[in-house]
Motif scaffolding. Structure first.
Motif, PDB file in Angstrom:
ATOM      1  N   GLU A   1      -3.703   1.250   5.508  1.00  0.00           N
ATOM      2  CA  GLU A   1      -3.077   1.706   6.746  1.00  0.00           C
ATOM      3  C   GLU A   1      -4.149   1.846   7.820  1.00  0.00           C
ATOM      4  O   GLU A   1      -5.288   2.235   7.512  1.00  0.00           O
ATOM      5  CB  GLU A   1      -2.403   3.064   6.520  1.00  0.00           C
ATOM      6  CG  GLU A   1      -1.160   2.990   5.678  1.00  0.00           C
ATOM      7  CD  GLU A   1      -0.019   2.293   6.391  1.00  0.00           C
ATOM      8  OE1 GLU A   1       0.584   2.884   7.285  1.00  0.00           O
ATOM      9  OE2 GLU A   1       0.237   1.105   6.059  1.00  0.00           O
TER      10      GLU A   1
ATOM     11  N   THR B   1      10.815   2.857  -7.608  1.00  0.00           N
ATOM     12  CA  THR B   1      10.653   3.398  -6.253  1.00  0.00           C
ATOM     13  C   THR B   1      11.974   4.052  -5.824  1.00  0.00           C
ATOM     14  O   THR B   1      12.944   4.035  -6.581  1.00  0.00           O
ATOM     15  CB  THR B   1      10.276   2.273  -5.278  1.00  0.00           C
ATOM     16  OG1 THR B   1      11.200   1.215  -5.468  1.00  0.00           O
ATOM     17  CG2 THR B   1       8.874   1.777  -5.538  1.00  0.00           C
TER      18      THR B   1
ATOM     19  N   TYR C   1       6.541  -1.929  -0.786  1.00  0.00           N
ATOM     20  CA  TYR C   1       7.118  -0.779  -1.478  1.00  0.00           C
ATOM     21  C   TYR C   1       6.116   0.369  -1.503  1.00  0.00           C
ATOM     22  O   TYR C   1       4.907   0.139  -1.479  1.00  0.00           O
ATOM     23  CB  TYR C   1       7.482  -1.155  -2.914  1.00  0.00           C
ATOM     24  CG  TYR C   1       8.933  -1.553  -3.081  1.00  0.00           C
ATOM     25  CD1 TYR C   1       9.943  -0.619  -2.837  1.00  0.00           C
ATOM     26  CD2 TYR C   1       9.297  -2.830  -3.475  1.00  0.00           C
ATOM     27  CE1 TYR C   1      11.278  -0.956  -2.985  1.00  0.00           C
ATOM     28  CE2 TYR C   1      10.638  -3.172  -3.626  1.00  0.00           C
ATOM     29  CZ  TYR C   1      11.621  -2.233  -3.380  1.00  0.00           C
ATOM     30  OH  TYR C   1      12.932  -2.558  -3.539  1.00  0.00           O
ATOM     31  N   GLU C   2       6.657   1.572  -1.558  1.00  0.00           N
ATOM     32  CA  GLU C   2       5.809   2.757  -1.590  1.00  0.00           C
ATOM     33  C   GLU C   2       5.282   3.015  -3.020  1.00  0.00           C
ATOM     34  O   GLU C   2       5.761   2.407  -3.974  1.00  0.00           O
ATOM     35  CB  GLU C   2       6.578   3.988  -1.090  1.00  0.00           C
ATOM     36  CG  GLU C   2       7.570   4.612  -2.053  1.00  0.00           C
ATOM     37  CD  GLU C   2       8.917   3.886  -2.136  1.00  0.00           C
ATOM     38  OE1 GLU C   2       9.071   2.812  -1.541  1.00  0.00           O
ATOM     39  OE2 GLU C   2       9.804   4.407  -2.848  1.00  0.00           O
ATOM     40  N   ASN C   3       4.347   3.915  -3.118  1.00  0.00           N
ATOM     41  CA  ASN C   3       3.847   4.373  -4.419  1.00  0.00           C
ATOM     42  C   ASN C   3       4.722   5.542  -4.865  1.00  0.00           C
ATOM     43  O   ASN C   3       4.607   6.646  -4.338  1.00  0.00           O
ATOM     44  CB  ASN C   3       2.382   4.812  -4.254  1.00  0.00           C
ATOM     45  CG  ASN C   3       1.848   5.551  -5.480  1.00  0.00           C
ATOM     46  OD1 ASN C   3       2.563   5.758  -6.456  1.00  0.00           O
ATOM     47  ND2 ASN C   3       0.578   5.935  -5.417  1.00  0.00           N
TER      48      ASN C   3
ATOM     49  N   LYS D   1       1.092  10.585   0.669  1.00  0.00           N
ATOM     50  CA  LYS D   1       2.234  10.378  -0.234  1.00  0.00           C
ATOM     51  C   LYS D   1       2.828   9.002   0.051  1.00  0.00           C
ATOM     52  O   LYS D   1       2.991   8.601   1.213  1.00  0.00           O
ATOM     53  CB  LYS D   1       3.318  11.441  -0.001  1.00  0.00           C
ATOM     54  CG  LYS D   1       2.889  12.866  -0.319  1.00  0.00           C
ATOM     55  CD  LYS D   1       3.065  13.228  -1.778  1.00  0.00           C
ATOM     56  CE  LYS D   1       2.804  14.716  -1.988  1.00  0.00           C
ATOM     57  NZ  LYS D   1       2.571  15.064  -3.385  1.00  0.00           N
ATOM     58  N   GLY D   2       3.169   8.297  -0.982  1.00  0.00           N
ATOM     59  CA  GLY D   2       3.762   6.967  -0.830  1.00  0.00           C
ATOM     60  C   GLY D   2       2.740   5.852  -0.759  1.00  0.00           C
ATOM     61  O   GLY D   2       3.111   4.683  -0.771  1.00  0.00           O
ATOM     62  N   LEU D   3       1.458   6.207  -0.682  1.00  0.00           N
ATOM     63  CA  LEU D   3       0.419   5.177  -0.534  1.00  0.00           C
ATOM     64  C   LEU D   3      -0.401   5.064  -1.821  1.00  0.00           C
ATOM     65  O   LEU D   3      -0.586   6.040  -2.542  1.00  0.00           O
ATOM     66  CB  LEU D   3      -0.499   5.534   0.638  1.00  0.00           C
ATOM     67  CG  LEU D   3       0.182   5.738   1.988  1.00  0.00           C
ATOM     68  CD1 LEU D   3      -0.826   6.200   3.033  1.00  0.00           C
ATOM     69  CD2 LEU D   3       0.865   4.465   2.452  1.00  0.00           C
ATOM     70  N   TYR D   4      -0.891   3.861  -2.065  1.00  0.00           N
ATOM     71  CA  TYR D   4      -1.819   3.660  -3.188  1.00  0.00           C
ATOM     72  C   TYR D   4      -3.234   3.899  -2.688  1.00  0.00           C
ATOM     73  O   TYR D   4      -3.562   3.599  -1.535  1.00  0.00           O
ATOM     74  CB  TYR D   4      -1.711   2.230  -3.724  1.00  0.00           C
ATOM     75  CG  TYR D   4      -0.432   1.973  -4.481  1.00  0.00           C
ATOM     76  CD1 TYR D   4      -0.291   2.411  -5.798  1.00  0.00           C
ATOM     77  CD2 TYR D   4       0.629   1.303  -3.886  1.00  0.00           C
ATOM     78  CE1 TYR D   4       0.883   2.177  -6.499  1.00  0.00           C
ATOM     79  CE2 TYR D   4       1.797   1.062  -4.575  1.00  0.00           C
ATOM     80  CZ  TYR D   4       1.933   1.509  -5.888  1.00  0.00           C
ATOM     81  OH  TYR D   4       3.086   1.290  -6.573  1.00  0.00           O
TER      82      TYR D   4
ATOM     83  N   TYR E   1       0.205   0.669   1.328  1.00  0.00           N
ATOM     84  CA  TYR E   1       1.379   0.300   0.523  1.00  0.00           C
ATOM     85  C   TYR E   1       1.064  -0.935  -0.310  1.00  0.00           C
ATOM     86  O   TYR E   1       0.108  -1.664  -0.055  1.00  0.00           O
ATOM     87  CB  TYR E   1       2.564  -0.021   1.443  1.00  0.00           C
ATOM     88  CG  TYR E   1       3.100   1.174   2.185  1.00  0.00           C
ATOM     89  CD1 TYR E   1       3.853   2.147   1.522  1.00  0.00           C
ATOM     90  CD2 TYR E   1       2.867   1.336   3.549  1.00  0.00           C
ATOM     91  CE1 TYR E   1       4.358   3.246   2.206  1.00  0.00           C
ATOM     92  CE2 TYR E   1       3.368   2.426   4.239  1.00  0.00           C
ATOM     93  CZ  TYR E   1       4.112   3.391   3.563  1.00  0.00           C
ATOM     94  OH  TYR E   1       4.592   4.468   4.227  1.00  0.00           O
TER      95      TYR E   1
ATOM     96  N   TYR F   1      -6.106   4.088   1.994  1.00  0.00           N
ATOM     97  CA  TYR F   1      -4.757   4.190   1.432  1.00  0.00           C
ATOM     98  C   TYR F   1      -3.846   3.122   2.021  1.00  0.00           C
ATOM     99  O   TYR F   1      -3.972   2.770   3.193  1.00  0.00           O
ATOM    100  CB  TYR F   1      -4.154   5.577   1.725  1.00  0.00           C
ATOM    101  CG  TYR F   1      -4.851   6.689   0.972  1.00  0.00           C
ATOM    102  CD1 TYR F   1      -4.373   7.104  -0.270  1.00  0.00           C
ATOM    103  CD2 TYR F   1      -5.989   7.299   1.500  1.00  0.00           C
ATOM    104  CE1 TYR F   1      -5.019   8.127  -0.966  1.00  0.00           C
ATOM    105  CE2 TYR F   1      -6.646   8.311   0.807  1.00  0.00           C
ATOM    106  CZ  TYR F   1      -6.148   8.721  -0.423  1.00  0.00           C
ATOM    107  OH  TYR F   1      -6.777   9.707  -1.125  1.00  0.00           O
TER     108      TYR F   1
END
Lengths: 797, 315
Positions: free
Chosen positions: B165, B211, B230-232, B246-249, B173, B171
């Motif tokens: 991002e 997910t 897709y999110e983590n 949250k939601g990120l790898y 997606y 981090y």
């Protein structure tokens, strides 16, 4: 056309038998403003003849040769009496002056006998001046909210759009603003109506037997008439409220020849929110506003011709702009409406109105997050024209005939989605073209002094034409096929006869019984995917799959006046049957609407409703108002919904009570209150929970099997008028009242006085994680409005 | 459209207040819930439970006690019909504890506290094969419930990649590119697990996680080549992850992506399930009853999957 020729021959034969009669006709206007008077009475007491003026102030009355005292009456205006020797057809254009004194007497005379004498069953008229005195939510005077206080009319809830008449859906009401159809009469999800009270003259609701000159809807007609504008002098009026302000400018185009009115309003919730919400809040970029403009002009082209041009444009807009997470939303919607009308008086016996109307409704929702863009839109555009004749061959017949035509263009749903460089294939927007037309004839016939019959016939036609793409859904594993229709190709044609009949039998001078029966076809439908009405609800025209709705209603009533017409009472019972009602199939998702025809997602069934309405109204005196009580039952049966079993409609209400009271204490203070009690609405809630793949899921019960708590609310208001005169000593040293040019009033309202937490909807709320042991589930009720005080300052000069 | 419904919901909720109410919700009837699946190279696994009254307690015990034992469950591949074995938590074959714990959603330690049973078969004859149809029959309390599902040809992703991002360089997606087959109906399921070995010697995740809305079909992307992300999903339950991540790898994560195909009736079930989960409590959505692909009045699904696997290195 052949039918019109036949009618003309028939009408001529009626006239041939009545050579001895002469016609008195003309236009009734308000002497101080030049506004046309709708529903004003013209009486010839010696021969017990009475007529009322039509929507254009025109009246016509036939009397035998002789000398008569003729009386002209309208509410709030001074009566006029004239003695005339009628020995030829006579044109009498009358101006009635504003009543200075004895208002009570004026009012009682103006409306006396109407309740008992007319053949109108299930019809009610409200004057805007009376509506303005009632408590207003957030200070916004609202004709639709007032309509909902009448028996047989209800709203779904505080946030529901439109209104429901005798068990019919909100799409079954024909809402007309100066004869143009209004598809969405609400701002802000139904909290406010699109009708600006400063631009409106009055409203007329027909919920029983619909006269033959109206059609296309099954349940009711709500006619909203705009003010013409003051043809005597220029005036400015307006109001400043907590959430919105209004401004109106009116005046003569040429004195006593023509006039205009321009009226606008805008809310400023968005401006208030901007200052109240801190910049760091995720809602900091959010807001909402609506505005609308009304415009009307009229001009007398000559002795017998008059033109009216009316327009409305309004828009609601929600917006949300959060720069922190790159998320943008905008949601605008609104109506644009125009009508051009031409009145022509052929003779004292024959009046014609030609109308051309345009109605547009647009809705759009867009969102953008990073590279992902989504846009959903839908629209309606109607171009229509109609010709209406009113013919008064003799004193026993009032005949109406005419024809109408509307060209509809619907775009029920159009979706565009893109992510980065790829535009998703959402199919072509569905565009549906159709033609709706009708011819009608009706006669209000005095069979005898006691028995009056109104019978009418309407024949309606409808056709859907190309271009159009019909999707035929493949079964599982098979792709869809399509049929393409070319421009102008007739895809489907429907027609239907719609008889209307109502009768009044006078029992005594103060009492009568009435009965009516009508059949109505409806070619456009409103479909809703959500549990409450929203601007996202889709209007959908009839197609080869979505057949026209067909309804019939039988109604009967007893009407009695007391105390010389001071108190009107009525009891009406009705039974209504409805076929081809429309709902979305169970489990349909919004995205199913894309790359498909909406009607493939619809399912069809029938409904019925019956009930009794009790109404008592005190029209005259310091204390006025009404009590309306309705007992009703409304049910639906769809083969594909609820396992084919009968279920209650979502607005099925067993009991509905409204109490409305206005107390005019003196020249300066008026107090008013309304109380509503209604059985709670129905809804579908989950009856069971279960777990699949570690997700907790719901199993829903029978359709609308749960009922919310009853709805009740008390609102009060007080209006304080500024002094309308100055006191000055004249030359003789006596005190003299000099009228002020400038007038103002303060209106204070309290909505929901005892802060009742009325249910807006119920839902099952769950929190925590079942597998972590902190899970709980509750049924919760959402209430929209607590006690809300508001005030508005109104002015006029 | 879903976003629109959320948005309107938010607007209404902002200007409203809520309270708990006790009202009569008539019409509860107990139904059997069948949750069965079979995928390529794996045995069929079937869990059977009951639905509970909406006002009944919603603690873990009530849920676990709703599992049904003693049903007769068979699976047929058209030529062979096998009755599945009832395997219970207090009598698990060695080495299957973790699988069983994940299946029931509880920890390995808790397994022995409950007598929970699933139905499966160790006979490889009935394990999933591409191109075969599998018929499930459940008989319980004199009633029979049946369904069948098909294991499709799998479709592989063209590529998978990770992108940081702009505001958080460490981090991002998970992204993938897919080319959809224009001549077939295709529905897809996205599941992930991180296989980075941690300091305790174990991988970050034991099982594949779905997910928030892990299914999509090709209705709007038929025959297209397109990118999606897709999110983590694991990060939302991980209290060590700060809210903005949250939601990120995390950069350095190794993610196994299990990308499965399924039949249209299975997709229809999941589409409605995830819509119901997303709209639970929102009045602007119509009540969504999740239509089962099992006949006989049962809730739940019998699903066949054909997965393909990819490993995404977040760098």
């Amino acid at each position: 056309m052949r039918l019109l020729l036949f009618l003309s021959c028939f009408l001529f034969s009626l006239q041939a038998n009545t050579q001895e009669n002469f016609t008195i006709s003309g236009t009734l206007t308000n002497g101080s403003t030049g506004e046309l008077l709708i529903g004003a009475q013209v009486l010839v007491p010696s021969i017990k003849r009475a007529v009322s003026s039509n929507n254009y102030g025109f009246y016509s009355l036939s009397v035998p040769k002789g000398v008569y005292i003729i009386e002209f009456k309208s509410i709030g205006l001074t009566d006029k009496k004239m003695e005339l020797d009628i020995n030829r057809n006579t044109e009498l254009n009358i101006e009635l002056q504003v009543a200075e004194k004895n208002i009570e007497e004026v009012q009682i005379n103006a409306k006396k006998g109407e309740n008992v004498n007319s053949t109108k069953i299930g019809q009610m008229a409200l004057e805007i001046e009376d509506i303005k005195l009632l408590p207003a939510f957030m200070g916004e005077v609202d004709v639709l909210k007032t309509i909902q206080l009448l028996p047989g009319v209800s709203s779904v809830s505080e946030g529901g759009q439109g209104f429901y008449v005798r068990g019919g859906g909100p799409d079954q009401n024909l809402v007309l603003l100066d004869e143009a159809i209004v598809y969405n009469p609400s701002h802000l999800f139904g909290f406010f109506s699109v009708f600006n009270s400063d631009a409106v003259k009055g409203v007329n609701l027909t919920k029983g037997t619909m006269p033959a000159n109206f059609g296309g809807r099954m349940s009711s007609v709500l006619e909203v008439n705009m003010n013409e504008g003051n043809s005597k002098k220029f005036k400015v009026k307006g109001g400043i409220g907590l959430i919105s302000s209004r401004l109106t400018f009116e005046g003569p185009i040429k004195k006593d020849k023509g006039s205009f009115i321009i009226s606008g309003r805008r809310t400023y919730i968005d401006v208030l929110m901007k200052s109240l919400i801190p910049k760091k809040s995720p809602f900091s970029g959010s807001g909402y506003y609506f505005y609308d403009f009304n415009f009307k002009a009229n001009y007398k082209l000559g002795k017998n011709d008059k033109l009216f041009l009316s327009g409305y444009f309004g828009k609601d807009k929600f917006f949300y702009d959060n720069k922190n997470d790159n998320f943008l939303v905008d949601m605008p919607w609104g109506n644009s409406i125009a009508s051009l009308r031409w009145n022509h008086v052929f003779s004292g016996k024959l009046f014609m109105n030609v109308s051309s109307t345009y109605t547009g409704y647009q809705f759009s929702f867009g969102s953008q997050q990073d590279q992902f863009k989504f846009r959903l839109s839908s629209s309606i555009s109607d171009i229509g024209s109609k010709v209406d004749f009113s013919y008064f061959p003799n004193d026993r017949h009032k005949i109406k005939y005419g024809l109408s035509y509307i060209y509809h263009t619907f775009i029920p749903t159009s979706v565009a989605i893109s992510a980065e460089e790829v535009d998703f294939d959402m199919g072509k927007p569905q565009k549906i073209f159709s033609h709706e037309s009708a011819v009608y004839f009706s006669d209000d016939y005095d069979v005898s002094d006691r028995f009056r019959l109104n019978f009418g016939l309407r024949y309606s036609f409808y056709q859907q034409t190309g271009p159009f793409t019909r999707y035929i859904k493949g079964t599982i594993g098979h792709s869809d096929t399509t049929i393409t229709y070319s421009k102008g190709e007739i895809i489907k044609f429907y027609q239907g006869l719609e008889p209307r009949i109502s009768a009044r039998f006078t029992l005594t001078e103060n009492s009568s019984i009435k009965a009516g029966y009508s059949i109505n076809n409806q070619y456009v439908h409103l479909t809703s995917m959500s549990a409450v009405s929203l601007p996202t609800d889709i209007w959908y025209p009839s197609t080869s799959i979505a057949k026209p709705q067909k309804g019939w209603q039988a109604t009967a009533g007893y009407f009695q006046d007391f105390f010389n017409g001071k108190i009107e009472t009525s009891v009406e019972v009705y039974y209504k049957g409805m076929n081809n009602l429309i709902e979305f199939k169970e489990g349909v998702l919004p995205t199913d609407n894309v790359k498909d025809n909406t009607d493939n997602l619809l399912t069809f069934g029938k409904g019925w409703s019956y009930g009794a309405e009790f109404f008592i109204k005190r029209k005259i005196g310091k204390l006025t108002g009404w009590i309306g009580y309705t007992w009703a039952k409304t049910e639906r049966k769809f083969p594909e919904i609820n396992g084919g079993k009968v279920y209650p409609a979502k607005y099925d209400r067993r009991h509905d009570l409204s109490v409305v009271a206005t107390y005019k204490m003196n020249e300066r203070w008026v107090f008013s209150s309304t109380f509503i009690y209604a059985t709670g609405n129905t809804l579908t809630l989950p009856t069971a929970w279960y777990v699949q793949d570690n997700s907790l899921l719901f199993d829903y019960g029978a359709r609308n099997s749960t009922r919310m708590a009853p709805y009740h609310r008390l609102d009060i208001s007080a209006t304080l008028y500024g002094k309308t005169y100055k006191i000055r000593k004249n030359d003789q040293g006596e005190s003299e009242r000099i009228p002020k040019k400038y007038k103002s009033n303060w209106s204070f309202s309290i909505y929901n006085v005892y802060n009742r937490a009325n249910p807006f909807f119920l839902y099952v709320d769950s929190n925590g994680d079942l597998f972590k042991g902190d899970f709980n589930m509750k049924v919760k009720q959402v209430t929209l409005f607590p006690i809300i005080p508001s005030f508005t300052w109104n002015f006029e000069f | 459209m879903k976003k629109l419904i959320y948005f309107i919901g938010i607007v209404f909720l902002l200007c409203s207040c809520t309270k708990e109410v006790q009202i009569d919700i008539p019409g509860y009837e107990e139904k059997i819930v069948i949750d069965g699946n079979i995928e390529t190279g794996q045995p069929p696994i079937v869990l059977i439970s009951k639905s509970n009254d909406i006002y009944s307690p919603t603690d873990l015990n009530s849920y676990l006690n709703s599992f049904i034992k003693g049903a007769i469950v068979t699976v047929s591949n058209g030529t062979t019909t096998i009755q599945l074995d009832q395997i219970c938590t207090d009598d698990l074959p060695p080495g299957t504890e973790q699988i069983a714990a994940d299946l029931f959603g509880i920890s390995v330690d808790e397994l022995s506290n409950f007598h929970l049973c699933a139905y499966t078969s160790f006979n490889p004859v009935i394990w999933g094969e591409i191109g075969k149809n599998y018929t499930l029959t459940v008989t319980y309390n004199g009633k029979t419930y049946t369904s069948s599902t098909y294991i499709n040809q799998p479709t592989s992703l063209d590529s998978v990649y990770w992108k940081a991002e702009t505001s958080y360089p460490d981090y991002g997606y998970s992204y993938a590119r897919l080319t959809d087959n224009p001549s077939t109906y295709d529905a897809y399921l996205w599941q992930v697990k991180r296989i980075n070995i941690q300091s305790d010697g174990k991988p970050k995740d034991n099982i594949f996680t779905k997910t928030f809305n892990p299914v999509f079909d090709d209705e709007f992307v038929n025959g297209l080549s397109f990118n999606f992300f897709y999110e983590n999903p694991m990060s939302f339950d991980d209290s060590t992850v700060q809210s903005q991540y949250k939601g990120l790898y995390h950069k350095g994560d190794s993610v196994v992506i299990k990308f499965s195909k399924m039949n249209q009736d299975v997709y229809n079930y999941f589409e409605k399930k995830y819509t119901q989960l997303a709209t639970q409590g929102n009045p602007f959505a119509t009540p969504i009853n999740i239509v089962s692909n099992i006949s006989g009045g049962a809730l739940g699904v019998w699903a066949g999957y054909s997965p393909s696997f990819d490993t995404l290195y977040c760098q």
